[in-house]
Design a protein around this motif. Structure first.
Motif, short mmCIF file in Angstrom:
data_model
loop_
_atom_site.label_atom_id
_atom_site.label_comp_id
_atom_site.label_asym_id
_atom_site.label_seq_id
_atom_site.Cartn_x
_atom_site.Cartn_y
_atom_site.Cartn_z
N GLU A 14 65.63 63.71 40.53
CA GLU A 14 64.49 64.50 40.35
C GLU A 14 64.32 65.48 41.47
O GLU A 14 64.16 66.64 41.15
N LEU A 15 65.09 65.20 42.68
CA LEU A 15 65.27 66.10 43.50
C LEU A 15 65.99 67.41 42.90
O LEU A 15 65.53 68.68 43.23
N LYS A 16 67.19 67.15 42.39
CA LYS A 16 67.88 68.26 41.83
C LYS A 16 67.17 69.04 40.80
O LYS A 16 67.28 70.16 40.83
N ALA A 17 66.51 68.43 39.91
CA ALA A 17 65.65 69.41 38.84
C ALA A 17 64.76 70.03 39.49
O ALA A 17 64.41 71.12 39.17
N ARG A 18 63.73 69.56 40.71
CA ARG A 18 63.15 70.60 41.45
C ARG A 18 63.73 71.71 41.94
O ARG A 18 63.22 72.65 41.99
N VAL A 19 64.91 71.34 42.65
CA VAL A 19 65.69 72.60 43.11
C VAL A 19 66.13 73.66 42.07
O VAL A 19 65.85 74.72 42.19
N MET A 20 66.68 72.99 41.00
CA MET A 20 66.97 73.95 39.89
C MET A 20 65.79 74.85 39.38
O MET A 20 66.05 75.97 39.01
N ALA A 21 64.76 74.29 39.18
CA ALA A 21 63.64 74.98 38.86
C ALA A 21 63.03 76.09 39.76
O ALA A 21 62.79 77.08 39.44
N ILE A 22 63.17 75.79 41.28
CA ILE A 22 62.82 76.68 42.08
C ILE A 22 64.02 77.97 41.96
O ILE A 22 63.61 79.10 42.21
N VAL A 23 65.16 77.38 41.85
CA VAL A 23 66.35 78.62 41.79
C VAL A 23 65.96 79.62 40.72
O VAL A 23 66.04 80.58 40.72
N GLU B 10 67.47 67.50 57.56
CA GLU B 10 66.75 66.01 57.46
C GLU B 10 67.49 65.19 58.54
O GLU B 10 68.89 65.41 58.81
N ASP B 11 66.80 64.44 59.34
CA ASP B 11 67.24 63.69 60.55
C ASP B 11 67.72 62.41 60.09
O ASP B 11 68.54 61.80 60.74
N GLU B 12 67.40 61.85 59.26
CA GLU B 12 67.64 60.49 58.63
C GLU B 12 69.23 60.60 58.06
O GLU B 12 69.40 61.16 56.98
N PRO B 13 70.37 60.19 58.79
CA PRO B 13 71.75 60.36 58.38
C PRO B 13 71.93 59.86 56.80
O PRO B 13 72.67 60.70 56.10
N GLY B 14 71.42 58.64 56.75
CA GLY B 14 71.92 58.04 55.38
C GLY B 14 71.29 59.03 54.10
O GLY B 14 71.81 59.18 53.06
N LEU B 15 70.08 59.35 54.29
CA LEU B 15 69.56 60.25 53.13
C LEU B 15 70.08 61.71 53.26
O LEU B 15 70.29 62.26 52.12
N ARG B 16 70.43 61.99 54.38
CA ARG B 16 71.11 63.54 54.53
C ARG B 16 72.49 63.37 53.98
O ARG B 16 72.64 64.70 52.98
N ASP B 17 73.03 62.42 54.08
CA ASP B 17 74.64 62.21 53.39
C ASP B 17 74.49 62.20 52.03
O ASP B 17 75.37 62.63 51.23
N SER B 18 73.52 61.20 51.49
CA SER B 18 73.45 61.17 50.07
C SER B 18 73.20 62.46 49.30
O SER B 18 73.79 62.74 48.41
N ILE B 19 72.12 63.24 49.81
CA ILE B 19 71.67 64.33 49.31
C ILE B 19 73.00 65.40 49.37
O ILE B 19 73.37 65.94 48.24
#
Length: 225
Positions: A107-116, A7-16
């Motif tokens: 929600e992002l984490k839930a999607r990631v966990m579902a993929i894993v 991700e190129d947006e620093p704020g979002l990248r660091d938050s994730i």
């Protein structure tokens, strides 16, 4: 769990990164096409969070590279682009899911966990190996229904072993999976032996079989003797 955020947006990248790291996961980042390409060529991840629009390149080209090399990493596309064409193109190329910005980190984490779960454990929320049960949502381990208290690294190590049961896993692979690219600064793997020794003792003390086997000169294997 080991995650790569492209991700190129620093704020979002660091938050994730901070959100996943606080949960006890390994979370690495890449801010542009070149650094992302270097990461995916060197390391494997449970899930890659992939932005489509990147400096000096397109995220979908990275996805194509992953699939062309038959890498098993899960891929979740995160993008401000909300067109149906972009979504379908990413999924056609082999992405596992697509999430449009803005989104909640939960929600992002839930999607990631579902993929894993889907890729590593056939979508199950609970993993059972003989008398050992792992609750993936609660991150709890029990042996014959008796809870076993593990550290975050021991828990991650057990999941990695179960996901690769029957296979010989090198010390390098274990170190890279549990510590990410930070492990490059050291070639001393004594700490791996310490974590494996502690995990093995806790499982055996709780009544589990001795499933962690050392393969001389190669690494470790988890499974029946």
């Amino acid at each position: 769990m080991k995650v790569l955020v492209i991700e190129d947006e620093p704020g979002l990248r660091d938050s994730i990164r901070d959100y996943f790291t606080e949960g006890g996961n390994i979370c690495e980042t890449a801010h542009d096409y070149e650094s992302a390409l270097q990461k995916i060529n060197l390391y494997r991840y449970d899930c890659i969070l992939l932005d489509i629009t990147l400096p000096n390149g397109n995220g979908l080209d990275i996805l194509e590279t992953l699939k062309a090399n038959h890498h098993p990493d899960g891929v979740l596309i995160i993008s401000a682009k909300n067109s149906l064409d972009d979504r379908l193109h990413g999924l056609d190329l082999g992405a596992d899911d697509y999430l449009t910005k803005p989104f909640h980190l939960s929600e992002l984490k839930a999607r990631v966990m579902a993929i894993v779960r889907r890729k590593s454990f056939n979508g199950n929320r609970e993993i059972i190996f003989n008398e050992i049960t792992v609750d993936l949502l609660a991150k709890q381990v029990s042996v014959n229904e008796t809870p076993v208290k593990l550290t975050k690294k021991e828990y991650a190590l057990l999941l990695y072993f179960i996901a690769n049961k029957g296979k010989v896993i090198s010390k390098n692979a274990i170190a890279e999976h549990l510590w990410g690219d930070e492990i490059d600064i050291s070639d001393n793997f004594d700490f791996i032996y310490s974590h494996i020794k502690n995990l093995r003792k806790k499982l055996i003390d709780a009544g589990a079989g001795d499933y962690i086997q050392s393969t001389y000169g190669m690494g470790y294997k988890f499974g029946e003797h």
